[in-house]
Scaffold this active site. Structure first.
Site, PDB file in Angstrom:
ATOM      1  CB  SER A 114      15.979  -8.837 -40.152  1.00  9.91           C
ATOM      2  OG  SER A 114      16.433  -9.835 -39.291  1.00  9.91           O
ATOM      3  CE  LYS A 118       7.743  -8.948 -38.454  1.00  4.42           C
ATOM      4  NZ  LYS A 118       9.077  -9.180 -37.900  1.00  4.42           N
ATOM      5  CG  HIS A 123      18.433 -12.869 -35.180  1.00  3.80           C
ATOM      6  ND1 HIS A 123      18.388 -12.418 -36.471  1.00  3.80           N
ATOM      7  CD2 HIS A 123      17.268 -12.442 -34.607  1.00  3.80           C
ATOM      8  CE1 HIS A 123      17.259 -11.766 -36.685  1.00  3.80           C
ATOM      9  NE2 HIS A 123      16.562 -11.754 -35.567  1.00  3.80           N
ATOM     10  NE  ARG A 148      16.009  -5.641 -31.661  1.00  2.00           N
ATOM     11  CZ  ARG A 148      15.365  -5.900 -32.768  1.00  2.00           C
ATOM     12  NH1 ARG A 148      15.987  -5.825 -33.921  1.00  2.00           N
ATOM     13  NH2 ARG A 148      14.094  -6.215 -32.742  1.00  2.00           N
TER      14      ARG A 148
HETATM   15  P1  ADP Z   1      10.245 -10.605 -34.965  1.00  2.00           P
HETATM   16  O1  ADP Z   1       9.859 -11.824 -34.209  1.00  2.00           O
HETATM   17  O2  ADP Z   1       9.788  -9.320 -34.338  1.00  2.00           O
HETATM   18  O3  ADP Z   1      10.042 -10.666 -36.430  1.00  2.00           O
HETATM   19  P2  ADP Z   1      12.961 -11.238 -35.425  1.00  2.00           P
HETATM   20  O4  ADP Z   1      12.524 -12.445 -36.048  1.00  2.00           O
HETATM   21  O5  ADP Z   1      13.811 -10.326 -36.224  1.00  2.00           O
HETATM   22  O6  ADP Z   1      11.797 -10.444 -34.766  1.00  2.00           O
HETATM   23  O7  ADP Z   1      13.761 -11.567 -34.110  1.00  2.00           O
HETATM   24  C1  ADP Z   1      13.380 -12.549 -33.191  1.00  2.00           C
HETATM   25  C2  ADP Z   1      13.850 -12.127 -31.833  1.00  2.00           C
HETATM   26  O8  ADP Z   1      15.202 -11.707 -31.902  1.00  2.00           O
HETATM   27  C3  ADP Z   1      13.074 -10.970 -31.215  1.00  2.00           C
HETATM   28  O9  ADP Z   1      12.993 -11.187 -29.828  1.00  2.00           O
HETATM   29  C4  ADP Z   1      13.950  -9.788 -31.491  1.00  2.00           C
HETATM   30  O10 ADP Z   1      13.776  -8.780 -30.497  1.00  2.00           O
HETATM   31  C5  ADP Z   1      15.327 -10.414 -31.377  1.00  2.00           C
HETATM   32  N1  ADP Z   1      16.345  -9.682 -32.107  1.00  2.00           N
HETATM   33  C6  ADP Z   1      16.354  -9.261 -33.372  1.00  2.00           C
HETATM   34  N2  ADP Z   1      17.477  -8.592 -33.681  1.00  2.00           N
HETATM   35  C7  ADP Z   1      18.216  -8.569 -32.542  1.00  2.00           C
HETATM   36  C8  ADP Z   1      19.460  -7.998 -32.162  1.00  2.00           C
HETATM   37  N3  ADP Z   1      20.179  -7.272 -33.015  1.00  2.00           N
HETATM   38  N4  ADP Z   1      19.886  -8.184 -30.912  1.00  2.00           N
HETATM   39  C9  ADP Z   1      19.129  -8.873 -30.035  1.00  2.00           C
HETATM   40  N5  ADP Z   1      17.947  -9.418 -30.300  1.00  2.00           N
HETATM   41  C10 ADP Z   1      17.487  -9.277 -31.536  1.00  2.00           C
END
Ligand code: ADP
Length: 166
Positions: free
Chosen positions: A129, A41, A17, A91
């Protein structure tokens, strides 16, 4: 000035992130990380905790981005913030289908809002995460994947959870 929103659950924030936030701040002057309140979630951290972990990260790394909590429809929030762009991290191919569907649906809801995808550094492309939480639950090392204060917060959550428990 283009304002952008980087929405997500951030349960908790990881180096992946952070990589995306840093890339976004290099392109745009005004980046807001939006921590989703109701995500559908079951989150490990409360909304307030997730917000604080992002806040502390931005402060420590001196990243010129803001953070806020958001609830409800993303396009409404983006409009309210007078932003024009939504940033998401991409990713691997596995992210594509969901992100593609969401980007096109958001465009249907508001044609003025553009979704922009940024690719993280390759070493973060397998990071999520959920995988971090699984490692932390089994008392494994997460130092390479999250900032120190996040690692500490994870340890505190799982302190009384025996590593073998389902
Ligand atoms: P979600 O909205 O699916 O719950 P997250 O909150 O974990 O996902 O992440 C928010 C955004 O960050 C999403 O676009 C997700 O693809 C991206 N993201 C999460 N982990 C990574 C990572 N390791 N590298 C790049 N982008 C990431």
């Amino acid at each position: 000035m283009k304002r952008v929103i980087y929405p997500g659950t951030f349960d908790p924030i990881t180096n992946g992130h952070i990589d995306i936030i840093q890339r976004a701040t290099r392109i745009f002057d005004n980046v807001t990380v939006a921590v989703a309140k109701s995500t559908g979630k079951n989150t490990l951290f409360t909304t307030e905790e997730r917000l604080q972990l992002v806040e502390e990260t931005l402060r420590q790394l001196k990243v010129p981005a803001k953070v806020t909590i958001f609830d409800g429809l993303l396009v409404d929030f983006v409009r309210r913030k007078k932003a024009q762009v939504v940033v998401r991290g991409l990713r691997a191919v596995s992210d594509f289908e969901f992100e593609f569907q969401m980007a096109l649906m958001n465009r249907k809801l508001d044609e003025q809002i553009e979704t922009l995808f940024l690719m993280p550094k390759d070493t973060y492309s397998y990071l999520s995460s959920s995988i971090i939480k699984q490692i932390a639950k089994l008392h494994g090392p997460v130092t390479a994947f999250v900032p120190k204060h996040v690692e500490k917060a994870l340890r505190a959550k799982y302190v009384n959870v025996p590593p073998t428990r389902e």
